[in-house]
Design a protein around this motif. Structure first.
Motif, PDB file in Angstrom:
ATOM      1  N   LEU B 403      -8.773   0.486  -1.245  1.00  0.00           N
ATOM      2  CA  LEU B 403      -7.720  -0.488  -0.963  1.00  0.00           C
ATOM      3  C   LEU B 403      -8.235  -1.923  -1.119  1.00  0.00           C
ATOM      4  O   LEU B 403      -7.503  -2.812  -1.546  1.00  0.00           O
ATOM      5  N   ALA B 404      -9.501  -2.155  -0.774  1.00  0.00           N
ATOM      6  CA  ALA B 404     -10.068  -3.514  -0.845  1.00  0.00           C
ATOM      7  C   ALA B 404     -10.521  -3.874  -2.257  1.00  0.00           C
ATOM      8  O   ALA B 404     -10.839  -5.030  -2.526  1.00  0.00           O
ATOM      9  N   MET B 405     -10.553  -2.892  -3.133  1.00  0.00           N
ATOM     10  CA  MET B 405     -11.110  -3.134  -4.472  1.00  0.00           C
ATOM     11  C   MET B 405     -10.230  -4.010  -5.372  1.00  0.00           C
ATOM     12  O   MET B 405     -10.762  -4.915  -6.034  1.00  0.00           O
ATOM     13  N   PRO B 406      -8.898  -3.799  -5.447  1.00  0.00           N
ATOM     14  CA  PRO B 406      -8.107  -4.657  -6.354  1.00  0.00           C
ATOM     15  C   PRO B 406      -8.247  -6.157  -6.063  1.00  0.00           C
ATOM     16  O   PRO B 406      -8.483  -6.934  -7.009  1.00  0.00           O
ATOM     17  N   VAL B 438      -8.077  -0.688 -14.710  1.00  0.00           N
ATOM     18  CA  VAL B 438      -8.720  -0.227 -13.468  1.00  0.00           C
ATOM     19  C   VAL B 438      -7.972  -0.793 -12.252  1.00  0.00           C
ATOM     20  O   VAL B 438      -7.703  -0.067 -11.286  1.00  0.00           O
ATOM     21  N   VAL B 439      -7.605  -2.087 -12.317  1.00  0.00           N
ATOM     22  CA  VAL B 439      -6.879  -2.707 -11.193  1.00  0.00           C
ATOM     23  C   VAL B 439      -5.548  -1.983 -10.970  1.00  0.00           C
ATOM     24  O   VAL B 439      -5.184  -1.639  -9.833  1.00  0.00           O
ATOM     25  N   ILE B 440      -4.820  -1.715 -12.069  1.00  0.00           N
ATOM     26  CA  ILE B 440      -3.516  -1.044 -11.951  1.00  0.00           C
ATOM     27  C   ILE B 440      -3.699   0.354 -11.365  1.00  0.00           C
ATOM     28  O   ILE B 440      -2.975   0.777 -10.454  1.00  0.00           O
ATOM     29  N   LEU B 441      -4.705   1.075 -11.857  1.00  0.00           N
ATOM     30  CA  LEU B 441      -4.948   2.450 -11.376  1.00  0.00           C
ATOM     31  C   LEU B 441      -5.284   2.450  -9.875  1.00  0.00           C
ATOM     32  O   LEU B 441      -4.739   3.257  -9.105  1.00  0.00           O
ATOM     33  N   LEU B 442      -6.159   1.529  -9.469  1.00  0.00           N
ATOM     34  CA  LEU B 442      -6.562   1.487  -8.059  1.00  0.00           C
ATOM     35  C   LEU B 442      -5.389   1.082  -7.171  1.00  0.00           C
ATOM     36  O   LEU B 442      -5.191   1.654  -6.089  1.00  0.00           O
ATOM     37  N   THR B 443      -4.602   0.100  -7.641  1.00  0.00           N
ATOM     38  CA  THR B 443      -3.450  -0.342  -6.848  1.00  0.00           C
ATOM     39  C   THR B 443      -2.429   0.793  -6.744  1.00  0.00           C
ATOM     40  O   THR B 443      -1.871   1.050  -5.664  1.00  0.00           O
ATOM     41  N   ALA B 444      -2.195   1.484  -7.854  1.00  0.00           N
ATOM     42  CA  ALA B 444      -1.231   2.594  -7.844  1.00  0.00           C
ATOM     43  C   ALA B 444      -1.689   3.691  -6.886  1.00  0.00           C
ATOM     44  O   ALA B 444      -0.882   4.245  -6.116  1.00  0.00           O
ATOM     45  N   ALA B 445      -2.990   3.999  -6.908  1.00  0.00           N
ATOM     46  CA  ALA B 445      -3.517   5.029  -5.995  1.00  0.00           C
ATOM     47  C   ALA B 445      -3.308   4.604  -4.545  1.00  0.00           C
ATOM     48  O   ALA B 445      -2.907   5.416  -3.694  1.00  0.00           O
ATOM     49  N   GLY B 446      -3.546   3.315  -4.262  1.00  0.00           N
ATOM     50  CA  GLY B 446      -3.347   2.793  -2.909  1.00  0.00           C
ATOM     51  C   GLY B 446      -1.891   2.871  -2.483  1.00  0.00           C
ATOM     52  O   GLY B 446      -1.577   3.294  -1.366  1.00  0.00           O
TER      53      GLY B 446
END
Lengths: 71, 465
Positions: B403-406, B438-446
């Motif tokens: 969650l903190a990564m994007p 990568v940002v989109i994937l991580l945000t979508a997962a969150g």
């Protein structure tokens, strides 16, 4: 071509050895030189705020999930 | 001999000030760089191999360091709950993401010679800087707690009491620092991190089904039974959080600076990162294979902290195999507790403009070493509190990291595209495209995880279960 042809001995003059081997910005003193501030505006600022809101909201979700899991 | 010429000019590149004060840290770094210059002057295989040996380190450390206690528990839980299938190629994908992200920190550190926290504060100001720091310090502290839980659980397998287990971990952390020399610390920690590969022989003891493994890699099948449930999402997030986390950005950039890498070394820095990712992927996949027999035995692993996996595996792989597994969990926790507490100390020093280097003698770097030890000791002490929900902490740590990564990646993206500080090393278009993905994937997962918590039955309804 030997190693000594290229590299000064540190014992001769330590300061000149360091300033020769390291790039100027690698010296610890270089960190005292300020890096100019970048102006944030428009879409960039909006993205930063959106990400901040996203993170705060998601942390609230995680806290809720942990709380409901423990109860 | 002159110093290495920069390839382009940036606002940061200026000649040394007259009467520049040379510190102990500078002298140590110059000695390390001297060896690099000597190796670079040589021709042929051996000087090149020596150059590689001198320049690798931060990439391998960050990747094997992120194969930490909670990560190995996540991989073990993945194998035990889902066996060999979708998650095998998924784990490979997460390491590809890690390479994309970490490569940027190598360029940033080599081009600017400044740490990640320092650049965020300098370029974006303290308002955004403190947000980034809070994310980092909170995430790091929770992760450190999880590392000591892993050490406690792993050594518990050998009958070591909890207080002694965390004390051993703290002592090893201190021992790695006493040389107050970046190079020595890096080599000691690299040797310890190499033990992460211990999961490979353990996996071989389980006689894996290589055909199923290859099929999973090629087809992403079978997908977890029951479709996309909250439990599956948590494992997905845990596996992502086991590979890409904010502390890795801060650590690798600061370590790149502390090691003294320059623009000419970026190729080696990239190789170091890819090599680290390859080794870490091998260890992660081996851990999934280790616990796959538990999946076939339909064993419930929901409350396992690490050592329980070893106990459950003992009837299958014997005492030696189970002991190696437990040792692997201990190693993962100890190495990560070292790298994560150092990333906190680097960031603290960069922000407060205090000396921050592993080349600092104790008396010149009191603040740096104090923060490092304070973080580690507080986390270690917390683990000893009776009744703490240790399993919840382990599971939540990786989720919070994702969650903190994007937000952390947005800062990184902006810095690495900042021509004023990067010169001609700004990210090319294809790298920006990958980072955005990568940002989109991580945000979508969150977001998916958030939806699964707020509306737990939604996915079941959508998938018809």
């Amino acid at each position: 071509m030997t190693r000594n042809d290229h590299i000064p001995e540190p014992e001769n003059s330590q300061d000149s050895f360091v300033t020769t081997v390291l790039e100027p910005d690698q010296l610890s003193e270089a960190h005292k030189r300020p890096v100019p501030r970048r102006q944030l505006r428009g879409p960039l600022l909006l993205v930063l705020w959106l990400m901040r809101i996203y993170l705060l909201f998601m942390i609230a979700v995680v806290v809720y999930q942990v709380w409901s899991g423990l109860h | 001999m002159t110093s290495l010429p920069p390839d382009s000019t940036t606002q940061l590149e200026t000649p040394p000030l007259p009467g520049t004060h040379i510190t102990h840290e500078d002298i140590d770094r110059a000695r390390d760089r001297q060896r690099v210059v000597a190796a670079r002057a040589g021709r042929g295989f051996f000087p090149r191999a020596r150059l590689l040996w001198l320049l690798v380190g931060p990439g391998i450390l960050v990747m094997l360091g992120e194969n930490d206690g909670p990560s190995m528990v996540s991989y073990a839980a993945t194998g035990a709950r889902f066996g060999v299938g979708f998650f095998v190629p998924f784990i490979v994908l997460t390491f590809v993401m890690a390479i994309v992200v970490q490569e940027m920190t190598v360029r940033l550190g080599s081009a600017t010679h400044r740490g990640h926290a320092e650049l965020i504060f300098a370029r974006f100001g303290p308002f955004w800087g403190w947000f980034a720091m809070l994310d980092l310090l909170l995430g790091n502290f929770l992760t450190l707690v999880a590392e000591f839980i892993a050490v406690r659980a792993g050594l518990g397998f050998f009958g070591v009491p909890p207080w002694l287990a965390v004390l051993i971990a703290l002592l090893i952390l201190v021992l790695a620092l006493v040389t107050h020399r970046y190079w020595t610390w890096e080599r000691i920690t690299l040797a310890a991190a190499g033990l992460n590969l211990i999961f490979i022989p353990v996996a071989l003891l389980t006689h894996p089904d290589w055909h199923a493994f290859a099929r999973a890699l090629g087809t992403w099948q079978p997908f977890p039974r029951g479709g996309l449930t909250q439990a599956t999402l948590i494992i997905i997030l845990s596996n992502i959080g086991a590979t890409v986390t904010p502390w890795m950005l801060f650590f690798q950039q600061s370590a790149t600076v502390d090691k003294g890498l320059t623009r000419r070394d970026i190729g080696f820095g990239r190789f170091d990162t890819v090599l680290g990712a390859a080794l870490a992927t091998a260890a992660a996949l081996a851990t999934v294979l280790c616990t796959t027999p538990l999946f076939h035995h339909q064993m419930s692993v929901e409350n396992f902290q690490g050592a329980e996996f070893a106990q459950a595996l003992q009837p299958i792989i014997g005492r030696l195999g189970a002991s190696l597994f437990a040792l692997g969990i201990v190693e993962a926790g100890i190495v990560a507790s070292i790298t994560i507490s150092i990333s906190s100390a680097y960031a603290f020093g960069e922000v407060t403009r205090r000396p921050h280097s592993l080349n600092l003698p104790i008396n010149q770097g009191k603040g740096f070493y104090a923060v490092l030890l304070l973080c580690a000791t507080a986390a270690a002490a917390l683990v000893l509190i009776p009744g703490l929900p240790l399993v919840s902490v382990i599971l939540i740590v990786n989720v919070i990291a994702v969650l903190a990564m994007p937000p952390a990646l947005i800062f990184l993206y902006m810095l690495v595209n900042d021509r004023e500080i990067m010169g001609d090393l700004v990210s090319p278009r294809w790298a920006n495209l990958l980072t955005t993905s990568v940002v989109i994937l991580l945000t979508a997962a969150g977001v998916l995880f958030g939806v699964s918590v707020i509306a737990p039955n939604l996915f079941a309804r959508l998938s018809g279960h």
